[in-house]
Design a protein around this motif. Structure first.
Motif, PDB file in Angstrom:
ATOM      1  N   GLU A  30       1.001  -1.022  -0.195  1.00  0.00           N
ATOM      2  CA  GLU A  30       0.226   0.036   0.028  1.00  0.00           C
ATOM      3  C   GLU A  30       0.797   1.263  -0.051  1.00  0.00           C
ATOM      4  OE1 GLU A  30      -1.490   0.286   4.781  1.00  0.00           O
ATOM      5  OE2 GLU A  30      -1.464  -1.918   3.592  1.00  0.00           O
ATOM      6  N   SER A  31       2.137   1.185  -0.015  1.00  0.00           N
ATOM      7  CA  SER A  31       3.292   2.167  -0.133  1.00  0.00           C
ATOM      8  C   SER A  31       3.273   2.667  -1.526  1.00  0.00           C
ATOM      9  CB  SER A  31       4.267   1.753   0.945  1.00  0.00           C
ATOM     10  OG  SER A  31       5.071   0.973   0.446  1.00  0.00           O
ATOM     11  N   GLU A  32       3.134   2.419  -2.667  1.00  0.00           N
ATOM     12  CA  GLU A  32       3.736   3.009  -3.505  1.00  0.00           C
ATOM     13  C   GLU A  32       3.716   4.106  -3.769  1.00  0.00           C
ATOM     14  OE1 GLU A  32       4.015   1.527  -8.739  1.00  0.00           O
ATOM     15  OE2 GLU A  32       2.301   1.409  -7.619  1.00  0.00           O
ATOM     16  N   LYS A  33       2.450   4.666  -3.421  1.00  0.00           N
ATOM     17  CA  LYS A  33       2.670   6.197  -4.383  1.00  0.00           C
ATOM     18  C   LYS A  33       3.041   7.111  -3.332  1.00  0.00           C
ATOM     19  CE  LYS A  33      -1.297  10.065  -4.579  1.00  0.00           C
ATOM     20  NZ  LYS A  33      -2.571  10.402  -4.956  1.00  0.00           N
ATOM     21  N   GLU A  34       3.517   6.560  -2.448  1.00  0.00           N
ATOM     22  CA  GLU A  34       4.294   7.341  -0.918  1.00  0.00           C
ATOM     23  C   GLU A  34       5.534   6.891  -1.260  1.00  0.00           C
ATOM     24  OE1 GLU A  34       4.733   8.022   3.834  1.00  0.00           O
ATOM     25  OE2 GLU A  34       3.186   6.047   2.791  1.00  0.00           O
ATOM     26  N   ILE A  35       5.917   6.150  -1.980  1.00  0.00           N
ATOM     27  CA  ILE A  35       7.178   6.033  -2.361  1.00  0.00           C
ATOM     28  C   ILE A  35       7.552   6.793  -3.292  1.00  0.00           C
ATOM     29  CG2 ILE A  35       8.688   4.745  -3.669  1.00  0.00           C
ATOM     30  CD1 ILE A  35       7.887   1.821  -2.277  1.00  0.00           C
ATOM     31  N   LEU A  36       6.867   7.113  -4.532  1.00  0.00           N
ATOM     32  CA  LEU A  36       7.120   7.833  -5.897  1.00  0.00           C
ATOM     33  C   LEU A  36       6.990   9.397  -5.209  1.00  0.00           C
ATOM     34  CD1 LEU A  36       5.048   6.799  -8.848  1.00  0.00           C
ATOM     35  CD2 LEU A  36       7.454   6.805  -8.458  1.00  0.00           C
ATOM     36  N   VAL A  37       6.411  10.085  -4.749  1.00  0.00           N
ATOM     37  CA  VAL A  37       6.050  11.105  -3.985  1.00  0.00           C
ATOM     38  C   VAL A  37       7.237  11.538  -3.119  1.00  0.00           C
ATOM     39  CG1 VAL A  37       5.219  12.275  -2.226  1.00  0.00           C
ATOM     40  CG2 VAL A  37       3.345  11.392  -3.597  1.00  0.00           C
ATOM     41  N   THR A  38       7.691  10.338  -2.079  1.00  0.00           N
ATOM     42  CA  THR A  38       9.465  10.810  -1.582  1.00  0.00           C
ATOM     43  C   THR A  38      10.030  10.923  -2.102  1.00  0.00           C
ATOM     44  OG1 THR A  38       8.168   9.730   0.598  1.00  0.00           O
ATOM     45  CG2 THR A  38      10.738  10.276   0.337  1.00  0.00           C
ATOM     46  N   PHE A  39      10.249   9.907  -3.481  1.00  0.00           N
ATOM     47  CA  PHE A  39      11.480  10.078  -4.126  1.00  0.00           C
ATOM     48  C   PHE A  39      11.178  11.608  -5.126  1.00  0.00           C
ATOM     49  CE2 PHE A  39      12.965   9.395  -8.381  1.00  0.00           C
ATOM     50  CZ  PHE A  39      13.667   9.222  -8.565  1.00  0.00           C
ATOM     51  N   PHE A  40      10.054  11.821  -5.533  1.00  0.00           N
ATOM     52  CA  PHE A  40      10.018  13.766  -6.410  1.00  0.00           C
ATOM     53  C   PHE A  40      10.399  14.681  -5.715  1.00  0.00           C
ATOM     54  CE2 PHE A  40       6.240  11.021  -9.121  1.00  0.00           C
ATOM     55  CZ  PHE A  40       7.498  11.412 -10.027  1.00  0.00           C
ATOM     56  N   ASN A  41       9.932  14.525  -4.109  1.00  0.00           N
ATOM     57  CA  ASN A  41       9.878  15.119  -3.007  1.00  0.00           C
ATOM     58  C   ASN A  41      11.722  15.017  -2.654  1.00  0.00           C
ATOM     59  OD1 ASN A  41       7.542  15.798  -2.968  1.00  0.00           O
ATOM     60  ND2 ASN A  41       6.740  15.359  -1.206  1.00  0.00           N
TER      61      ASN A  41
END
Length: 226
Positions: free
Chosen positions: A86-97
Motif C-alpha cells: 500500500e506504499s507505492e504512491k508514497e514511494i513516488l511522492v517521497t522520491f519526487f520531493n
C-alpha cells in the motif's frame, strides 16, 4: 556548466490488482498445436504464474516497491516501506520531493539522470506509475525522453552496447573488474523476496545496483584515471 549526477534504480513487482491478474490469466491462449481440452487446460495452468510475473515489467500493471538513488558522490538512499502493498504512491511522492529538495535545476547546473536500461524501463515505468497514481513528477525529471537526443539521460546499457543492444549490469561489471552480484537475489527474484518479508534485502540489492551504476559511469567517462 556544472552537472548534478543523479544515479538511480527501481525494483518492481507484479500487479496487486485481482482484476488485472484475472485479465492476464483469462487472456492466455494455448498454441494451435494443443488440441484437446485437457492439454489446453494444462498449458494455461502452467503459464498462469509466468504470465502474472511478467506484469512486473509493465508500468501500467506492475508496482514499484523500492527506489534507490544517489546524487553525485553522496551515500545511496533507498525509499521503501514494510507495508509494500500500500506504499507505492508514497514511494513516488517521497522520491519526487527528495529530488526537489536536493536539487534545483538552473542554467548553471544540469541534472544528469544515470542508470542501467533506464531509457526503456525505469523512466518509462516511473512515468506510467506517476500517471496511474496521479503523482506529479518534478518538471526536470526526463520522463518519456530518449538518451541519444537528450542530455539529461545517461543510460549505461546504451552507452556500452548501443541503442539496439542488450547487456546486463552484471556483465559490464565483469568486463570492468567491478564487484558482481551474488546468486541470492536478482530482478527475477524480487517478488519472491518481497513475499517472504525480505523487503529490506530488496532495498540492499537496489542500493548495490546504484553503486554499480555509479562505478560504471565513472569508468565510461574515464574519471579517476591516472
Amino acid at each position: 556548466m556544472r552537472q548534478a549526477n543523479i544515479y538511480f534504480d527501481i525494483e518492481t513487482i507484479p500487479t496487486q490488482s485481482e482484476n488485472i491478474k484475472n485479465y492476464i490469466h483469462n487472456s492466455l491462449i494455448a498454441p494451435a498445436n494443443y488440441k484437446t481440452a485437457e492439454a489446453i487446460s494444462a498449458w494455461v495452468e502452467k503459464n498462469k504464474e509466468p504470465a502474472y510475473r511478467k506484469t512486473a515489467l509493465n508500468g501500467g500493471f506492475g508496482q514499484i516497491v523500492c527506489i534507490g538513488y544517489a546524487i553525485n558522490d553522496s551515500d545511496v538512499k533507498t525509499i521503501y516501506y514494510d507495508k509494500w502493498a500500500e506504499s507505492e504512491k508514497e514511494i513516488l511522492v517521497t522520491f519526487f520531493n527528495d529530488l526537489k529538495n536536493c536539487y534545483t535545476p538552473s542554467a548553471e547546473i544540469i541534472p544528469n539522470f544515470i542508470g542501467h536500461n533506464i531509457e526503456n524501463f525505469d523512466l518509462r515505468f516511473i512515468y506510467q506509475r506517476a500517471i496511474v497514481l496521479g503523482v506529479n513528477p518534478p518538471s526536470f525529471l526526463p520522463l518519456n525522453n530518449k538518451s541519444y537526443n537528450n542530455m539529461y539521460i545517461f543510460d549505461t546499457m546504451i552507452e556500452w552496447v548501443g541503442k539496439r543492444g542488450f547487456v546486463s549490469l552484471n556483465e559490464i561489471c565483469m568486463s570492468l573488474g567491478l564487484p558482481t552480484k551474488g546468486d541470492a537475489i536478482d530482478g527475477s527474484k524480487v517478488w519472491d523476496f518481497v513475499q517472504a518479508g525480505k523487503i529490506n534485502e530488496v532495498a540492499e540489492y537496489c542500493a548495490a545496483d546504484v553503486e554499480k551504476v555509479r562505478a560504471i559511469y565513472k569508468r565510461i567517462m574515464f574519471q579517476n584515471i591516472t
